[in-house]
Design a protein around this motif. Structure first.
Motif, short mmCIF file in Angstrom:
data_model
loop_
_atom_site.label_atom_id
_atom_site.label_comp_id
_atom_site.label_asym_id
_atom_site.label_seq_id
_atom_site.Cartn_x
_atom_site.Cartn_y
_atom_site.Cartn_z
N ALA A 148 1.01 -1.02 -0.03
CA ALA A 148 -0.01 -0.17 0.00
C ALA A 148 0.75 1.25 0.03
O ALA A 148 0.36 2.31 -0.48
CB ALA A 148 -0.93 -0.02 1.30
N ASP A 149 1.88 1.19 0.66
CA ASP A 149 3.09 2.40 0.54
C ASP A 149 4.04 2.53 -0.54
O ASP A 149 5.11 2.84 -0.35
CB ASP A 149 3.55 2.34 1.92
N LEU A 150 3.78 1.55 -1.61
CA LEU A 150 4.69 1.70 -2.58
C LEU A 150 5.07 2.80 -3.10
O LEU A 150 6.30 3.25 -3.22
CB LEU A 150 4.17 0.67 -3.86
N ALA A 151 4.25 3.80 -3.20
CA ALA A 151 4.61 5.35 -3.81
C ALA A 151 5.27 5.99 -3.00
O ALA A 151 6.18 6.89 -3.20
CB ALA A 151 3.32 6.02 -4.08
N LEU A 152 5.12 5.98 -1.53
CA LEU A 152 6.04 6.36 -0.46
C LEU A 152 7.47 5.91 -0.53
O LEU A 152 8.14 6.51 -0.42
CB LEU A 152 5.43 6.44 0.80
N CYS A 153 7.49 4.55 -0.74
CA CYS A 153 8.82 4.00 -0.89
C CYS A 153 9.64 4.49 -1.81
O CYS A 153 10.66 4.90 -1.60
CB CYS A 153 8.65 2.23 -0.59
N ALA A 154 8.85 4.43 -3.06
CA ALA A 154 9.53 4.92 -4.42
C ALA A 154 8.84 5.83 -4.95
O ALA A 154 8.42 5.75 -5.99
CB ALA A 154 9.85 3.52 -5.26
N PRO A 155 9.10 7.23 -4.53
CA PRO A 155 8.23 8.39 -5.26
C PRO A 155 8.81 8.83 -6.47
O PRO A 155 8.01 9.42 -7.07
CB PRO A 155 8.61 9.32 -3.99
N ARG A 156 9.92 8.43 -6.97
CA ARG A 156 10.45 8.91 -8.19
C ARG A 156 10.38 7.57 -9.38
O ARG A 156 10.96 7.76 -10.40
CB ARG A 156 11.88 9.33 -8.11
N LEU A 157 9.36 6.84 -9.22
CA LEU A 157 9.45 5.57 -10.04
C LEU A 157 8.62 6.08 -11.22
O LEU A 157 7.80 6.95 -11.53
CB LEU A 157 8.47 4.72 -9.33
N ASN A 165 1.16 -11.68 -12.86
CA ASN A 165 0.92 -11.93 -11.12
C ASN A 165 -0.53 -12.28 -10.88
O ASN A 165 -1.04 -12.78 -11.83
CB ASN A 165 1.41 -10.79 -10.29
N CYS A 166 -1.06 -12.34 -9.61
CA CYS A 166 -2.26 -12.65 -9.25
C CYS A 166 -2.99 -11.22 -8.55
O CYS A 166 -3.82 -11.62 -7.74
CB CYS A 166 -2.10 -13.84 -8.18
N LEU A 167 -2.73 -10.17 -9.07
CA LEU A 167 -3.17 -9.15 -8.60
C LEU A 167 -4.83 -8.90 -8.81
O LEU A 167 -5.13 -9.03 -10.31
CB LEU A 167 -2.60 -7.83 -9.13
N ASP A 168 -5.68 -8.52 -8.12
CA ASP A 168 -7.21 -8.24 -8.40
C ASP A 168 -7.43 -6.85 -8.26
O ASP A 168 -8.47 -6.36 -8.48
CB ASP A 168 -8.04 -9.15 -7.68
N SER A 169 -6.44 -5.77 -7.81
CA SER A 169 -6.69 -4.52 -7.60
C SER A 169 -5.39 -3.89 -7.22
O SER A 169 -4.48 -4.62 -6.99
CB SER A 169 -7.70 -4.19 -6.47
N PHE A 170 -5.45 -2.55 -7.36
CA PHE A 170 -4.35 -1.91 -7.30
C PHE A 170 -4.63 -1.13 -5.97
O PHE A 170 -5.62 -0.77 -5.51
CB PHE A 170 -4.14 -0.65 -8.13
N PRO A 171 -3.73 -0.78 -4.97
CA PRO A 171 -3.96 -0.07 -3.79
C PRO A 171 -4.28 1.31 -4.18
O PRO A 171 -3.81 2.00 -5.22
CB PRO A 171 -2.49 -0.24 -3.06
N ALA A 172 -5.33 1.91 -3.39
CA ALA A 172 -5.90 3.45 -3.80
C ALA A 172 -4.72 4.11 -3.72
O ALA A 172 -4.63 5.26 -4.55
CB ALA A 172 -7.10 3.48 -2.60
N ALA A 173 -3.72 3.98 -2.62
CA ALA A 173 -2.62 4.98 -2.52
C ALA A 173 -1.70 5.19 -3.83
O ALA A 173 -1.00 6.32 -3.88
CB ALA A 173 -1.67 4.74 -1.49
N LEU A 174 -1.85 4.19 -4.67
CA LEU A 174 -0.81 4.29 -5.81
C LEU A 174 -1.34 5.47 -6.78
O LEU A 174 -0.76 5.98 -7.45
CB LEU A 174 -1.09 3.05 -6.56
N PHE A 175 -2.79 5.81 -6.79
CA PHE A 175 -3.20 6.87 -7.60
C PHE A 175 -3.69 8.09 -6.79
O PHE A 175 -4.43 8.99 -7.57
CB PHE A 175 -4.30 6.23 -8.37
N ARG A 176 -3.16 8.25 -5.80
CA ARG A 176 -3.67 9.32 -5.18
C ARG A 176 -2.91 10.49 -5.54
O ARG A 176 -1.94 10.56 -6.39
CB ARG A 176 -3.50 9.57 -3.72
N PRO A 177 -3.36 11.69 -5.70
CA PRO A 177 -2.92 12.92 -6.36
C PRO A 177 -1.51 13.19 -6.08
O PRO A 177 -1.04 13.27 -4.75
CB PRO A 177 -3.72 14.26 -5.83
N GLY A 178 -0.55 13.29 -7.06
CA GLY A 178 1.06 13.55 -6.81
C GLY A 178 1.58 12.41 -6.16
O GLY A 178 2.90 12.54 -5.86
N ALA A 179 1.11 11.12 -6.00
CA ALA A 179 1.99 10.07 -5.41
C ALA A 179 3.09 9.59 -6.13
O ALA A 179 4.18 9.46 -5.82
CB ALA A 179 0.90 8.90 -5.15
#
Length: 583
Positions: A148-157, A165-179
């Motif tokens: 859930a904190d991927l964007a915080l861990c790697a902000p310049r991705l 993979n086996c993903l059924d959704s993206f974490p909401a925090a990935l698409f928050r403004p400016g993430a």
């Protein structure tokens, strides 16, 4: 004592050599690695984490490697690239990888990762564990969810690959403004995604989105609000809107986004905005017309005279288009390729050829990051026999006549270049091989090498190493076939191709405008004076002595003939304000 003596052969000579020569790149692979990692408990040896000068570390193809082991972050503070693909890492990473303050590329593809929670994942969120990370490859794992904190861990991705993979959704925090303000490529094909949040529109830099072969039933209209989006792939999803389902299988990205922007079949959301855009376009054209009628357009006319012209010849308009067929085995070696034909170059006057070759070298140094991200090859089209095959062959079976050399097997050529690089390093008394030879490591441990083969069976390109003497560019070359290949992403190939063609247009315009300055003294140029190809002769009148380059579309297809990519598409070559593209 006997046990200690028996353990002695488990030494790691690669580590001893790297420490002794203060190397900055290290690759561990091969059958002997399995036994040593197994003896170390499924981890990397602690000795590895005492090499603080390492910038590049790759450990690949080791089915015994289940976790990196403690000490990596503390012991390798200068690491720029970490490649741990095709191992057995999982179900998590214990301990977590970060913090790695200098890391830019992280490849964990082809492992057995199921989740990356705090403490068993990529690194801390605050402060960011991977503050400089640009490329993250998690493809070919078993991930059921993303941190859930991927964007915080790697902000310049910039590039995120989640394919397979086996993903059924993206974490909401990935698409928050400016993430993730720099994310330009998101690939999550072959998962189980059931929905895509409308908040994806907050990815302001997104250029490429691949969500093919998932379980999506809808595509949010807000996707059309991504300002830089150029390529989307939603094939293999069962969409409720059957018209949209047909569109994603055969239409250009621009048409699909326009359909979404207009609110789908009903035309609801976005119709007013589309109509307003049409009205604004009409007003702009009327203003331009009034300026010209009142004489205020003279300055614009001067600017127009200094513009660069490119004409795109579509496949449907070309009686004999060049095509590249891709074999499936390149997927594991160097999967991405983009091609283009450019007609109308004039390399005869003065140092035009030298300028062109120098620009290619500079692109390799800068945008291609010394060929580690992508590689350019340019060919004399007259010597290219299509259709072409992009394939992968065992090193001992691949033969090529490299530029300036005799025919050689690929394995022998790579070994020879490695010896030359090492000798150069010793002569210069450097700690590591020069950046020019850094790309040689990309082929270490590969069972097959990538190559481009013409219709006569000759290898004309061996990326990232060299292309062939058979298709070498000369002063008499006016029509070229260009290729860009990469193991990183398709969008990088397109961006580099855009830049290369822009540079060619600039060189051609300069050459055309300075012909009268006595630059045709070269004997080879004199010998072919007055010989122009068809497209150059017929298009020369369009711009008062500065003819446009003609860029012919090249299709890349799979073995069944299904289209993988065509370049330039409608969204390509949107590169600079001073370039006019005639489509």
């Amino acid at each position: 004592m006997a046990a200690a003596a028996a353990a002695a052969p488990e030494a790691w000579p690669e580590l001893e050599l790297a420490e002794r020569e203060r190397r900055r790149e290290l690759l561990l692979t091969g059958p002997g690695l399995e036994q040593r990692v197994r003896a170390a408990g499924g981890r990397l040896p602690p000795r590895l984490f005492t090499l603080p000068l390492l910038h590049y570390l790759e450990v690949s193809g080791c089915g015994s490697l289940r976790e990196p082991g403690p000490g990596l972050a503390q012991g390798l503070p200068q690491l720029h690239s970490l490649v741990l693909r095709r191992n057995a890492l999982g179900p998590g990473l214990s301990p977590e990888l970060g913090p790695l303050p200098a890391l830019r590329v992280l490849d964990l593809s082809g492992n057995a990762l199921e989740a990356l929670p705090p403490g068993q994942g990529l690194g801390p969120a605050e402060p960011p564990g991977l503050p400089q990370l640009q490329s993250l490859n998690l493809s070919g794992n078993r991930l059921r969810e993303l941190p859930a904190d991927l964007a915080l861990c790697a902000p310049r991705l910039q590039t995120l690959n989640l394919t397979g993979n086996c993903l059924d959704s993206f974490p909401a925090a990935l698409f928050r403004p400016g993430a993730l303000p720099l994310l330009s490529e998101l690939a999550a094909a072959d998962n189980r995604l059931r929905e895509l949040s409308p908040d994806i529109s907050h990815l302001a830099s997104l250029k490429t989105l691949d969500l093919s072969n998932n379980q999506l039933s809808e595509i949010p209209a807000e996707l059309a609000d991504c300002p830089k989006l150029k390529e989307i792939n939603f094939r293999g999803n069962r969409l409720r809107d059957k018209r949209l389902e047909k569109m994603v299988s055969g239409c250009q990205t621009r048409s699909i986004l326009e359909y979404l922007r207009a609110g789908g079949r009903g035309g609801g959301r976005g119709r007013g905005r589309a109509e307003g855009a049409d009205k604004e376009e009409g007003r702009r054209k009327r203003r331009e017309r009034r300026k010209q009628e009142s004489g205020e357009g003279e300055e614009a006319a001067v600017d127009e005279a200094s513009r660069l012209l490119l004409r795109v010849l579509h496949v449907s308009e070309n009686p004999a288009p060049l095509m590249v067929r891709v074999s499936p085995e390149v997927k594991d070696v160097r999967p991405f390729i983009v091609g283009a034909v450019v007609r109308g170059m004039d390399l005869r006057p003065g140092n035009a050829l030298k300028q062109f070759l120098s620009s290619q070298t500079k692109l390799h140094e800068d945008l291609c990051e010394k060929r580690t991200v992508a590689t350019i090859a340019t060919h004399d089209l007259r010597a290219v026999r299509g259709p072409l095959l992009y394939a992968a062959r065992p090193p001992q079976d691949l033969k090529i006549i490299p530029l300036g050399r005799r025919e050689v097997k690929a394995k022998d050529l790579v070994r020879q270049l490695q010896l030359e690089a090492e000798e150069h390093r010793k002569q210069k008394k450097r700690q590591n091989v020069s950046g020019l030879h850094r790309y040689l490591h990309l082929l270490d441990g590969k069972e097959n090498y990538p190559c481009l083969v013409d219709a006569e069976g000759d290898v004309i390109s061996f990326p990232p190493i060299t292309n062939s003497e058979k298709t070498k560019i000369k002063k008499t070359t006016c029509d070229l076939f260009l290729e860009v290949t990469s193991a990183t992403s398709l969008q990088i190939c397109k961006d580099i191709m855009d830049t290369l063609i822009l540079k060619m247009a600039e060189i051609n315009k300069y050459t055309s405008e300075n012909k009268e300055e006595g630059s045709l003294s070269d004997p080879e140029a004199d010998a072919v004076s007055g010989q122009l190809s068809g497209p150059r002769a017929t298009l020369g009148a369009e711009s008062d002595g500065s003819p446009p380059l003609v860029v012919e579309q090249v299709r890349v297809v799979d073995e069944e003939g299904h289209l993988k990519v065509v370049y330039p598409s409608k969204t390509d070559l949107d590169i600079a304000a001073h370039v006019t593209v005639i489509r």
